[in-house]
Write a protein that holds these residues in place. Sequence first.
Motif, PDB file in Angstrom:
ATOM      1  N   ASN A   2      30.109  -2.710  11.816  1.00  0.00           N
ATOM      2  CA  ASN A   2      30.638  -2.737  13.142  1.00  0.00           C
ATOM      3  C   ASN A   2      29.732  -2.393  14.254  1.00  0.00           C
ATOM      4  OD1 ASN A   2      33.117  -2.938  14.616  1.00  0.00           O
ATOM      5  ND2 ASN A   2      33.760  -1.037  14.059  1.00  0.00           N
ATOM      6  N   PRO A   3      29.557  -3.332  15.202  1.00  0.00           N
ATOM      7  CA  PRO A   3      30.263  -4.658  15.327  1.00  0.00           C
ATOM      8  C   PRO A   3      29.299  -5.689  14.399  1.00  0.00           C
ATOM      9  CG  PRO A   3      28.799  -4.351  17.077  1.00  0.00           C
ATOM     10  CD  PRO A   3      28.994  -2.916  16.397  1.00  0.00           C
ATOM     11  N   PRO A   4      29.942  -6.802  13.797  1.00  0.00           N
ATOM     12  CA  PRO A   4      29.228  -7.830  13.246  1.00  0.00           C
ATOM     13  C   PRO A   4      27.883  -8.229  13.705  1.00  0.00           C
ATOM     14  CG  PRO A   4      31.336  -8.610  13.899  1.00  0.00           C
ATOM     15  CD  PRO A   4      31.251  -7.401  14.347  1.00  0.00           C
ATOM     16  N   PRO A   5      26.890  -8.644  13.113  1.00  0.00           N
ATOM     17  CA  PRO A   5      25.814  -9.096  13.869  1.00  0.00           C
ATOM     18  C   PRO A   5      25.879 -10.515  14.463  1.00  0.00           C
ATOM     19  CG  PRO A   5      25.416  -9.489  11.292  1.00  0.00           C
ATOM     20  CD  PRO A   5      26.790  -8.634  11.659  1.00  0.00           C
ATOM     21  N   TRP A  12      25.329 -18.665   7.793  1.00  0.00           N
ATOM     22  CA  TRP A  12      25.391 -17.618   6.823  1.00  0.00           C
ATOM     23  C   TRP A  12      25.770 -17.897   5.340  1.00  0.00           C
ATOM     24  CZ3 TRP A  12      23.178 -13.098   6.252  1.00  0.00           C
ATOM     25  CH2 TRP A  12      23.617 -12.056   5.472  1.00  0.00           C
ATOM     26  N   ASP A  13      27.117 -18.409   5.614  1.00  0.00           N
ATOM     27  CA  ASP A  13      27.864 -18.902   4.241  1.00  0.00           C
ATOM     28  C   ASP A  13      26.902 -20.041   3.439  1.00  0.00           C
ATOM     29  OD1 ASP A  13      30.178 -19.198   2.341  1.00  0.00           O
ATOM     30  OD2 ASP A  13      30.331 -21.085   3.437  1.00  0.00           O
ATOM     31  N   GLY A  14      26.298 -20.834   4.278  1.00  0.00           N
ATOM     32  CA  GLY A  14      25.500 -21.781   3.572  1.00  0.00           C
ATOM     33  C   GLY A  14      24.375 -21.305   3.004  1.00  0.00           C
ATOM     34  N   LEU A  15      23.485 -20.293   3.702  1.00  0.00           N
ATOM     35  CA  LEU A  15      22.440 -19.712   3.101  1.00  0.00           C
ATOM     36  C   LEU A  15      22.840 -18.810   1.957  1.00  0.00           C
ATOM     37  CD1 LEU A  15      19.652 -18.619   2.930  1.00  0.00           C
ATOM     38  CD2 LEU A  15      20.328 -16.605   4.524  1.00  0.00           C
ATOM     39  N   LEU A  16      23.870 -18.080   1.787  1.00  0.00           N
ATOM     40  CA  LEU A  16      24.381 -17.358   0.475  1.00  0.00           C
ATOM     41  C   LEU A  16      24.740 -18.327  -0.409  1.00  0.00           C
ATOM     42  CD1 LEU A  16      26.093 -14.363   2.153  1.00  0.00           C
ATOM     43  CD2 LEU A  16      23.870 -14.511   1.348  1.00  0.00           C
ATOM     44  N   VAL A  68       7.928 -20.799   4.865  1.00  0.00           N
ATOM     45  CA  VAL A  68       8.787 -20.083   5.531  1.00  0.00           C
ATOM     46  C   VAL A  68       9.258 -18.820   4.388  1.00  0.00           C
ATOM     47  CG1 VAL A  68      11.147 -19.619   6.334  1.00  0.00           C
ATOM     48  CG2 VAL A  68       9.731 -21.637   7.111  1.00  0.00           C
ATOM     49  N   LEU A  69       9.414 -19.089   3.152  1.00  0.00           N
ATOM     50  CA  LEU A  69       9.585 -18.057   2.167  1.00  0.00           C
ATOM     51  C   LEU A  69       8.508 -17.097   2.121  1.00  0.00           C
ATOM     52  CD1 LEU A  69      12.034 -19.928  -0.167  1.00  0.00           C
ATOM     53  CD2 LEU A  69      12.576 -18.263   1.631  1.00  0.00           C
ATOM     54  N   ALA A  70       7.019 -17.640   2.221  1.00  0.00           N
ATOM     55  CA  ALA A  70       6.162 -16.892   1.854  1.00  0.00           C
ATOM     56  C   ALA A  70       5.540 -15.815   3.006  1.00  0.00           C
ATOM     57  CB  ALA A  70       4.761 -17.866   1.611  1.00  0.00           C
ATOM     58  N   ILE A  71       5.995 -16.404   4.350  1.00  0.00           N
ATOM     59  CA  ILE A  71       5.428 -15.638   5.567  1.00  0.00           C
ATOM     60  C   ILE A  71       6.512 -14.392   5.369  1.00  0.00           C
ATOM     61  CG2 ILE A  71       6.029 -15.564   7.928  1.00  0.00           C
ATOM     62  CD1 ILE A  71       5.096 -18.625   8.108  1.00  0.00           C
ATOM     63  N   GLU A  72       7.646 -14.554   5.044  1.00  0.00           N
ATOM     64  CA  GLU A  72       8.591 -13.340   5.192  1.00  0.00           C
ATOM     65  C   GLU A  72       8.451 -12.570   3.751  1.00  0.00           C
ATOM     66  OE1 GLU A  72      10.719 -12.167   7.337  1.00  0.00           O
ATOM     67  OE2 GLU A  72       9.657 -13.396   8.684  1.00  0.00           O
ATOM     68  N   GLY A  73       7.702 -13.362   2.642  1.00  0.00           N
ATOM     69  CA  GLY A  73       7.536 -12.682   1.260  1.00  0.00           C
ATOM     70  C   GLY A  73       8.799 -12.546   0.501  1.00  0.00           C
ATOM     71  N   PHE A  74       9.961 -13.461   0.615  1.00  0.00           N
ATOM     72  CA  PHE A  74      10.919 -13.327  -0.017  1.00  0.00           C
ATOM     73  C   PHE A  74      11.091 -14.687  -1.123  1.00  0.00           C
ATOM     74  CE2 PHE A  74      12.907 -11.517   3.938  1.00  0.00           C
ATOM     75  CZ  PHE A  74      13.007 -10.264   3.283  1.00  0.00           C
ATOM     76  N   LEU A  88      19.477 -11.479   6.388  1.00  0.00           N
ATOM     77  CA  LEU A  88      19.493 -11.711   7.850  1.00  0.00           C
ATOM     78  C   LEU A  88      18.145 -12.109   8.269  1.00  0.00           C
ATOM     79  CD1 LEU A  88      21.755  -8.901   9.058  1.00  0.00           C
ATOM     80  CD2 LEU A  88      22.341 -11.343   9.335  1.00  0.00           C
ATOM     81  N   SER A  89      16.968 -11.512   7.630  1.00  0.00           N
ATOM     82  CA  SER A  89      15.620 -11.825   7.705  1.00  0.00           C
ATOM     83  C   SER A  89      15.318 -13.227   7.690  1.00  0.00           C
ATOM     84  CB  SER A  89      14.844 -10.912   7.239  1.00  0.00           C
ATOM     85  OG  SER A  89      14.899  -9.514   7.804  1.00  0.00           O
ATOM     86  N   VAL A  90      16.010 -13.737   6.275  1.00  0.00           N
ATOM     87  CA  VAL A  90      15.659 -14.986   5.709  1.00  0.00           C
ATOM     88  C   VAL A  90      16.255 -16.133   6.742  1.00  0.00           C
ATOM     89  CG1 VAL A  90      16.241 -16.493   3.848  1.00  0.00           C
ATOM     90  CG2 VAL A  90      15.259 -14.270   3.476  1.00  0.00           C
ATOM     91  N   LEU A  91      17.479 -15.882   7.020  1.00  0.00           N
ATOM     92  CA  LEU A  91      18.085 -16.608   7.853  1.00  0.00           C
ATOM     93  C   LEU A  91      17.388 -16.746   9.206  1.00  0.00           C
ATOM     94  CD1 LEU A  91      20.733 -18.371   8.302  1.00  0.00           C
ATOM     95  CD2 LEU A  91      21.847 -16.282   9.291  1.00  0.00           C
TER      96      LEU A  91
END
Length: 102
Positions: A2-5, A12-16, A68-74, A88-91
């Motif tokens: 609260n409040p939402p990001p 967000w839905d597409g990523l998840l 992109v995934l390697a830079i963030e380590g995900f 949120l970091s991945v998005l």
Amino acid sequence: RNPPPPINFKEWDGLLRIAFNRKNRTLNASFSTSSVQGLLEKNYRIHCSCKSIPVADDFKVKEKIAEVLAIEGFGERRARSMSVDDFLSVLEAFNSNGFHFT
């Protein structure tokens, strides 16, 4: 929260949806399917054309996603073990590199 990001909830839905398609897959495996790569490449080209950014003829979406995934380590993390802040970091990482999920 609260409040939402301040994010686009369709993205967000597409990523998840991509991440949790098979919850025990790593993010690298989830993003390496041809359907996901096709979707992201199409959205990337649309984004670049709207912003007047030239796209290289030898553009490889698979390599860019892995980068992109390697830079963030995900890349080797699994969706079930990630927190909301991780997603949120991945998005943010994908959006800052021109990839959008809508």
